[in-house]
Design a protein around this motif. Structure first.
Motif, mmCIF file in Angstrom:
data_model
loop_
_atom_site.group_PDB
_atom_site.id
_atom_site.type_symbol
_atom_site.label_atom_id
_atom_site.label_comp_id
_atom_site.label_asym_id
_atom_site.label_seq_id
_atom_site.Cartn_x
_atom_site.Cartn_y
_atom_site.Cartn_z
ATOM 1 N N ARG A 37 62.992 76.512 76.988
ATOM 2 C CA ARG A 37 63.790 77.674 76.589
ATOM 3 C C ARG A 37 65.286 77.351 76.583
ATOM 4 N NH1 ARG A 37 61.023 82.416 76.981
ATOM 5 N NH2 ARG A 37 62.814 83.625 77.632
ATOM 6 N N ASN A 38 65.671 76.324 77.332
ATOM 7 C CA ASN A 38 67.080 75.931 77.356
ATOM 8 C C ASN A 38 67.492 75.139 76.118
ATOM 9 O OD1 ASN A 38 67.736 77.120 79.801
ATOM 10 N ND2 ASN A 38 67.115 75.333 81.003
ATOM 11 N N ARG A 39 66.539 74.668 75.323
ATOM 12 C CA ARG A 39 66.893 73.884 74.134
ATOM 13 C C ARG A 39 66.258 74.397 72.842
ATOM 14 N NH1 ARG A 39 69.787 69.691 73.939
ATOM 15 N NH2 ARG A 39 68.769 68.609 72.226
ATOM 16 N N GLY A 40 65.114 75.042 72.934
ATOM 17 C CA GLY A 40 64.416 75.500 71.738
ATOM 18 C C GLY A 40 65.211 76.562 70.998
ATOM 19 N N THR A 41 65.164 76.508 69.651
ATOM 20 C CA THR A 41 65.987 77.407 68.842
ATOM 21 C C THR A 41 65.153 78.296 67.918
ATOM 22 O OG1 THR A 41 66.219 75.873 66.986
ATOM 23 C CG2 THR A 41 67.834 75.665 68.790
ATOM 24 N N VAL A 42 65.779 79.395 67.523
ATOM 25 C CA VAL A 42 65.182 80.352 66.601
ATOM 26 C C VAL A 42 64.867 79.670 65.263
ATOM 27 C CG1 VAL A 42 65.747 82.382 65.198
ATOM 28 C CG2 VAL A 42 66.239 82.375 67.653
ATOM 29 N N GLY A 43 65.844 78.957 64.716
ATOM 30 C CA GLY A 43 65.644 78.312 63.410
ATOM 31 C C GLY A 43 64.558 77.248 63.472
ATOM 32 N N GLY A 44 64.533 76.525 64.573
ATOM 33 C CA GLY A 44 63.518 75.486 64.735
ATOM 34 C C GLY A 44 62.120 76.065 64.773
ATOM 35 N N SER A 45 61.960 77.187 65.470
ATOM 36 C CA SER A 45 60.648 77.821 65.563
ATOM 37 C C SER A 45 60.194 78.337 64.203
ATOM 38 C CB SER A 45 60.696 78.963 66.571
ATOM 39 O OG SER A 45 59.480 79.675 66.567
ATOM 40 N N LEU A 46 61.123 78.937 63.457
ATOM 41 C CA LEU A 46 60.769 79.452 62.125
ATOM 42 C C LEU A 46 60.379 78.297 61.203
ATOM 43 C CD1 LEU A 46 63.611 82.103 61.660
ATOM 44 C CD2 LEU A 46 61.205 82.577 62.159
ATOM 45 N N ALA A 47 61.157 77.222 61.235
ATOM 46 C CA ALA A 47 60.895 76.098 60.333
ATOM 47 C C ALA A 47 59.611 75.359 60.720
ATOM 48 C CB ALA A 47 62.078 75.132 60.346
ATOM 49 N N HIS A 48 59.332 75.284 62.022
ATOM 50 C CA HIS A 48 58.116 74.593 62.479
ATOM 51 C C HIS A 48 56.872 75.401 62.099
ATOM 52 C CE1 HIS A 48 55.733 71.818 64.797
ATOM 53 N NE2 HIS A 48 55.285 72.776 65.582
ATOM 54 N N ALA A 49 56.983 76.737 62.175
ATOM 55 C CA ALA A 49 55.940 77.644 61.670
ATOM 56 C C ALA A 49 54.590 77.456 62.346
ATOM 57 C CB ALA A 49 55.812 77.502 60.147
ATOM 58 N N ASP A 50 54.606 77.347 63.670
ATOM 59 C CA ASP A 50 53.325 77.339 64.383
ATOM 60 C C ASP A 50 52.708 78.731 64.273
ATOM 61 O OD1 ASP A 50 51.989 75.528 66.915
ATOM 62 O OD2 ASP A 50 51.403 77.630 66.718
ATOM 63 N N PRO A 51 51.426 78.824 63.919
ATOM 64 C CA PRO A 51 50.806 80.150 63.724
ATOM 65 C C PRO A 51 50.773 80.994 65.000
ATOM 66 C CG PRO A 51 49.347 78.385 62.962
ATOM 67 C CD PRO A 51 50.507 77.719 63.641
ATOM 68 N N ALA A 52 50.907 80.359 66.170
ATOM 69 C CA ALA A 52 50.849 81.113 67.425
ATOM 70 C C ALA A 52 52.234 81.401 67.992
ATOM 71 C CB ALA A 52 50.018 80.341 68.455
ATOM 72 N N ALA A 53 53.297 80.997 67.306
ATOM 73 C CA ALA A 53 54.646 81.157 67.861
ATOM 74 C C ALA A 53 55.129 82.600 67.724
ATOM 75 C CB ALA A 53 55.612 80.208 67.160
ATOM 76 N N GLU A 54 55.903 83.037 68.712
ATOM 77 C CA GLU A 54 56.344 84.433 68.769
ATOM 78 C C GLU A 54 57.393 84.764 67.709
ATOM 79 O OE1 GLU A 54 56.120 82.403 71.326
ATOM 80 O OE2 GLU A 54 54.739 83.324 72.774
ATOM 81 N N MET A 55 58.415 83.914 67.550
ATOM 82 C CA MET A 55 59.537 84.272 66.670
ATOM 83 C C MET A 55 59.085 84.484 65.223
ATOM 84 S SD MET A 55 62.788 84.961 66.845
ATOM 85 C CE MET A 55 63.241 85.958 65.427
ATOM 86 N N PRO A 56 58.259 83.591 64.664
ATOM 87 C CA PRO A 56 57.768 83.854 63.306
ATOM 88 C C PRO A 56 57.001 85.182 63.229
ATOM 89 C CG PRO A 56 57.411 81.554 63.874
ATOM 90 C CD PRO A 56 57.864 82.245 65.142
ATOM 91 N N GLY A 57 56.211 85.484 64.259
ATOM 92 C CA GLY A 57 55.453 86.734 64.264
ATOM 93 C C GLY A 57 56.356 87.947 64.269
#
Lengths: 285, 161
Positions: A107-127
């Motif tokens: 959580r200290n390094r992970g980013t909003v843009g990275g999560s959206l671009a990675h697009a894991d189907p189980a990730a919270e931010m894309p959902g």
């Protein structure tokens, strides 16, 4: 394992970063926090010739709250959202969902843009982006464009992003005071990817009936999506036990997860429906 | 590439391949083998170090991304004269057996208590959920971190006065 060799650049502007990506024509990948990409590289699922580090580009880490909603810069970290006291009022669903993202160190390094671009189907931010009808701002060699989150994700780990494009921000529409909402997910270990998760919200009219119902699912589909049949089961109705049971039945019928290492399909289907019941029970309190 | 950053208060200048993780740089280039590597893909927490005071997984960060930053490893949280409050509490509560996960536990707990010296048992469990231990069953670790809080409250008061 160790990543395959690559070159590294840390440009100071978006224009420079985009130019580097364009010049390498698909052989370059952007990196910010690296909390998804580093393991992809370690497993050699990707072997880019160049990593373009977005860490030195100014202006990507702001959280802006205004009349047009909540705008998160691409490099906003989960920690930044967690520590921003304004968000529990300005967007309580976002704050609640982000509390489930990954572990303390990530959580200290992970980013909003990275999560959206990675697009894991189980990730919270894309959902959250999809269920809220967010807009994702993207910059590429041909300029800037804005894509609705519902059209951004095309499958597991797949998006409409071109190889020369970067996410710069995501905007969540305004969150009215008094909106009813719930977010529930289940993972075997807190912070791990959810086996399934549900976000549900609605406004209420003068008679207490649910209006503008939104129900979104993660983890039980190949990409984050809304569940129109479950939304329709609640729209214009009082959210009581009967309505919740109808929405849960619609959820069970709407999701068609595959069997995998972590859970059989029937389990995930049942879990999605149960989480919806819990989310709505929280929403109507 | 050459990367320059502070490690445990000392300036380091290291020539690394861009693909070198911060963890491998610390261990192989700087000889700081207190940072342990197990999974190498961000699951186990053994490689946790502090970067600008924040706990991060050093296997999920490139050494070149540490340019200009301040890194503290488990070596930087101890001294030869006496056990630190966390070390002493870990010993008292038998919070380690094989010890492989311990550097990650200590660095993570240090970051947490520095920021949140009143963290309760639930919060400590939540934060340590990102650190795997295959020996202890975690009970001793949680008890040790709970006990060490007193020392961090003291530090905070000292800093304020």
């Amino acid at each position: 394992m160790k990543p395959a060799p690559f070159d590294y650049a840390a440009p100071n502007s978006i224009e420079e970063a985009v130019a580097l990506l364009a010049r390498h024509d698909g052989a370059a990948r952007p990196i910010a926090g690296g909390q998804s990409l580093m393991s992809v590289l370690a497993f050699r699922l990707a072997a880019p010739a160049l990593l373009v580090d977005l860490g030195r580009i100014p202006g990507l880490d702001a959280i802006t709250i205004g009349a047009d909603g909540v705008t998160l810069g691409a490099r906003v970290r989960w920690r930044d959202i967690e520590k921003d006291g304004r968000l529990s009022g300005a967007h309580p669903l976002l704050a609640a969902a982000i509390a489930h993202v990954a572990h303390y160190q990530i959580r200290n390094r992970g980013t909003v843009g990275g999560s959206l671009a990675h697009a894991d189907p189980a990730a919270e931010m894309p959902g959250i982006a999809v269920v809220c009808g967010a807009e994702i701002t993207i910059v590429g060699a041909r300029g800037e464009r804005t894509v609705a989150a519902g059209e951004f994700f095309t499958g597991a780990l797949a998006t409409v992003l071109d190889t020369d494009e970067l996410i710069v921000a995501v905007r969540l529409p305004p969150w009215p005071a008094g909106r009813r909402w719930g977010f529930e997910e289940f993972a075997r270990r807190r912070g791990d990817f959810a086996l399934a998760g549900i976000a549900a919200f609605y406004d209420t009219d003068a008679a207490g009936r649910a209006r503008d119902v939104r129900i979104g699912v993660i983890g039980a589909t190949n990409r984050p999506c809304r569940l129109p049949a479950a939304e329709a089961a609640l729209e214009g109705r009082i959210v009581d036990d009967t309505a919740i049971a109808a929405a849960a039945a619609a959820t069970r019928a709407s999701v068609d997860p595959p069997d995998d290492l972590h859970a059989p399909a029937a389990y995930r289907r049942a879990l999605a429906a149960t989480l919806l019941e819990r989310a709505l029970a929280r929403a109507r309190r | 590439m050459t990367v320059r950053f502070d490690v445990n208060g000392r300036r380091a200048e290291v020539a690394v391949e861009p693909r070198t993780s911060l963890a491998d740089c610390l261990r192989h280039h700087l000889g700081l083998t207190g940072t342990h590597l197990a999974c190498e893909h961000g699951v186990c927490g053994a490689c946790t170090v502090l970067v600008d005071g924040e706990a991060v997984r050093s296997c999920l960060m490139l050494a070149v991304q540490a340019e200009g930053r301040s890194v503290v490893t488990v070596e930087g949280l101890s001294n030869d004269a006496a056990l630190s409050p966390l070390q002493a509490a870990f010993r008292r509560h038998h919070a380690l057996q094989c010890g492989f996960c311990t550097p990650g536990m200590i660095t993570t707990a240090h970051a947490l208590l520095t920021e949140e010296p009143d963290a309760d048992a639930d919060r400590i469990r939540e934060v340590l959920s990102g650190n795997l231990c295959r020996c202890t069953g975690y009970v001793g670790i949680v008890e040790a971190v709970l006990e060490a809080r007193a020392a961090y409250r003291g530090h905070k008061a000292d800093a304020a006065s």
